[in-house]
Write an enzyme that holds these catalytic residues in place. Structure first.
Site, PDB file in Angstrom:
ATOM      1  N   GLY A  12       0.827  -1.210   0.000  1.00  0.00           N
ATOM      2  CA  GLY A  12       0.000   0.000   0.000  1.00  0.00           C
ATOM      3  C   GLY A  12       0.857   1.254   0.000  1.00  0.00           C
ATOM      4  N   GLY A 115       6.110  -2.849   3.300  1.00  0.00           N
ATOM      5  CA  GLY A 115       5.696  -3.303   4.623  1.00  0.00           C
ATOM      6  C   GLY A 115       6.143  -4.737   4.880  1.00  0.00           C
ATOM      7  N   ILE A 139       1.512   2.939   7.121  1.00  0.00           N
ATOM      8  CA  ILE A 139       0.810   3.926   7.951  1.00  0.00           C
ATOM      9  C   ILE A 139       0.417   3.283   9.278  1.00  0.00           C
ATOM     10  CG2 ILE A 139      -0.095   5.302   6.026  1.00  0.00           C
ATOM     11  CD1 ILE A 139      -2.879   3.998   6.692  1.00  0.00           C
ATOM     12  N   ASP A 140       0.387   1.943   9.330  1.00  0.00           N
ATOM     13  CA  ASP A 140      -0.102   1.251  10.533  1.00  0.00           C
ATOM     14  C   ASP A 140       0.892   1.324  11.700  1.00  0.00           C
ATOM     15  OD1 ASP A 140      -2.141   0.549   8.822  1.00  0.00           O
ATOM     16  OD2 ASP A 140      -1.332  -1.441   8.398  1.00  0.00           O
ATOM     17  N   GLY A 183      -5.477   0.743  10.088  1.00  0.00           N
ATOM     18  CA  GLY A 183      -4.485   0.283  11.068  1.00  0.00           C
ATOM     19  C   GLY A 183      -4.309  -1.222  11.090  1.00  0.00           C
ATOM     20  N   GLU A 235     -10.273  -0.234  12.379  1.00  0.00           N
ATOM     21  CA  GLU A 235     -10.928  -1.234  11.514  1.00  0.00           C
ATOM     22  C   GLU A 235     -10.763  -2.665  12.035  1.00  0.00           C
ATOM     23  OE1 GLU A 235      -9.074  -1.065   7.640  1.00  0.00           O
ATOM     24  OE2 GLU A 235      -7.080  -1.457   8.453  1.00  0.00           O
ATOM     25  N   ARG A 276     -24.081   8.931  13.698  1.00  0.00           N
ATOM     26  CA  ARG A 276     -23.665   8.936  12.293  1.00  0.00           C
ATOM     27  C   ARG A 276     -22.278   8.307  12.159  1.00  0.00           C
ATOM     28  NH1 ARG A 276     -28.232   9.942  11.973  1.00  0.00           N
ATOM     29  NH2 ARG A 276     -29.275  11.667  10.906  1.00  0.00           N
ATOM     30  N   HIS A 282      -9.162   5.541   2.581  1.00  0.00           N
ATOM     31  CA  HIS A 282      -7.881   5.853   1.946  1.00  0.00           C
ATOM     32  C   HIS A 282      -7.517   7.331   2.002  1.00  0.00           C
ATOM     33  CE1 HIS A 282      -8.672   1.805   0.632  1.00  0.00           C
ATOM     34  NE2 HIS A 282      -7.372   1.691   0.442  1.00  0.00           N
ATOM     35  N   ARG A 285      -4.312   7.676   3.609  1.00  0.00           N
ATOM     36  CA  ARG A 285      -3.075   7.318   2.900  1.00  0.00           C
ATOM     37  C   ARG A 285      -2.665   8.359   1.863  1.00  0.00           C
ATOM     38  NH1 ARG A 285      -3.748   1.338   1.955  1.00  0.00           N
ATOM     39  NH2 ARG A 285      -3.161   1.752  -0.204  1.00  0.00           N
TER      40      ARG A 285
END
Ligand code: F6P
Length: 358
Positions: A12, A115, A139-140, A183, A235, A276, A282, A285
């Protein structure tokens, strides 16, 4: 002809990749290498080779750009990971085809920016005799072998900005806003983004939650006169008696996502409050890297070239104790760094009245 070094970005994308590429190119030119950038991750290594020669002119002004100028993919012929750490093998025939291209182009070593999955592939190439240097990216921020990866700070900044914006609409309507963030199996983005953005409840994979406890925390806030509540859901988070919510299998990994919807529905049901959902997806990212990610990316790129100069092949750049160092790729793969449930960050969050729904 100058000796050539190859570089590719795999997995990613994330903000800071172009800072790495620029760092690699500028340092490599200084040390007498010519840089070949392979397009679309490892796929660019397949015959006849999909590449471009990168020089200082070609990398001028790219540091401020999100994404990667040479493209990336988390699928294809070189995927060496299937799901939670299980290792698949890149076929020997695919590795041989890559070796032919590298030999043909006179590329002596490869810098692989990726990664955990990409490092697993890098390790296999190294074991097959193709000299590799790894640069960790995600990013995680969930790689045990490095205290920090570039991309993370930009993702957290994006979550913080979103929470700042959602705060005003939540209070205006006296609503609960549920924000689902990325994440994968780690809660770092949710935890850091949630603290920075003033979240009231943060749900992370490392601390399974209870819907009744979430509802109770919101009711306590209401009783104290608060107008709205912000709930950040990673997530990968799950209820104590539930499972992670998975979408589909792609690139050798399950894609997570959908837990935010469940959480929003349960909160509405149990509190009677208007709720809500906002899934940041994304957006986390994309866009320009933060200051920190530009600097870390540059340092990682330069270090990778220094490691190539010194012949430290099979190693991965790593950030430890405020210094950019290196570790063997073999020691880095398949080791995830998760949020310690009783660690300092979680304790800090609890002391500023953030609930983890536990
Ligand atoms: O690993 C980075 C990451 O953004 C995760 O946080 C997320 O689960 C996944 O990649 C999404 O992957 P894709 O871009 O394939 O949807």
């Amino acid at each position: 002809m100058k000796p050539r070094i190859g570089v590719l970005t795999s997995g990613g994308d994330c903000p800071g990749l172009n800072a790495v590429l620029r760092g690699v190119v500028l340092a490599a030119e200084k040390h007498g290498w010519e840089v070949v950038g392979f397009r679309d991750g490892f796929e660019g290594l397949l015959p006849p080779g999909d590449y471009l020669v990168l020089d200082h002119k070609g990398t001028n002004g790219i540091m401020a750009l999100g994404g990667t100028i040479i493209g990336t993919t988390n699928r294809g012929h070189f995927v060496a990971k299937i799901g939670g750490g299980d290792r698949a093998v890149v076929p020997a025939e695919v590795i041989e085809r890559a070796r032919e291209v590298l030999t043909e182009l006179g590329v002596k070593a490869l810098i692989i920016v990726g990664g955990d999955g990409s490092m697993t592939t890098a390790l296999q190439l190294q074991e097959a005799g193709i000299d590799c240097i790894g640069v960790p990216k995600t990013i995680d921020n969930d790689l045990e072998a490095t205290a920090m990866t570039f991309g993370f700070d930009s993702a957290v900044a994006m979550v913080m900005d979103a929470l700042d914006r959602l705060h005003t609409t939540a209070t205006s309507h006296k609503r609960v806003m549920v924000v689902e963030v990325m994440g994968r199996h780690a809660g770092w983005i949710a935890l850091h983004g949630g603290i920075a953005g003033g979240a009231d409840i943060i749900l992370i994979p490392e601390i399974p939650f209870d819907y009744d406890k979430i509802a109770a925390a919101i009711k306590v806030r209401d009783a104290a006169g608060n107008l709205g509540s912000l709930v950040v859901v990673a997530e990968g988070a799950r209820a104590r008696d539930g499972q992670q919510v998975k979408r589909d299998m792609e690139g050798g990994e399950f894609r997570l996502g959908g837990i935010g919807d469940l959480v929003a529905r349960e909160i509405a049901k149990r509190t009677g409050k208007e709720t809500r959902l906002c899934v940041l997806g994304h957006l986390q990212r994309g866009g320009a890297p933060t200051t920190l990610d530009r600097i870390l990316g540059t340092r990682f790129g330069v270090k990778a070239v220094q490691l190539a100069n010194e012949g430290h092949f099979g190693s991965m750049v790593s950030y430890q104790n405020y210094q950019v160092q290196h570790v063997p790729i073999a020691d880095a793969v398949n080791r995830l760094r998760l949020v310690p449930p009783n660690g300092e960050m979680v304790e800090t969050a609890r002391d500023v009245d953030i609930s983890f729904g536990d």
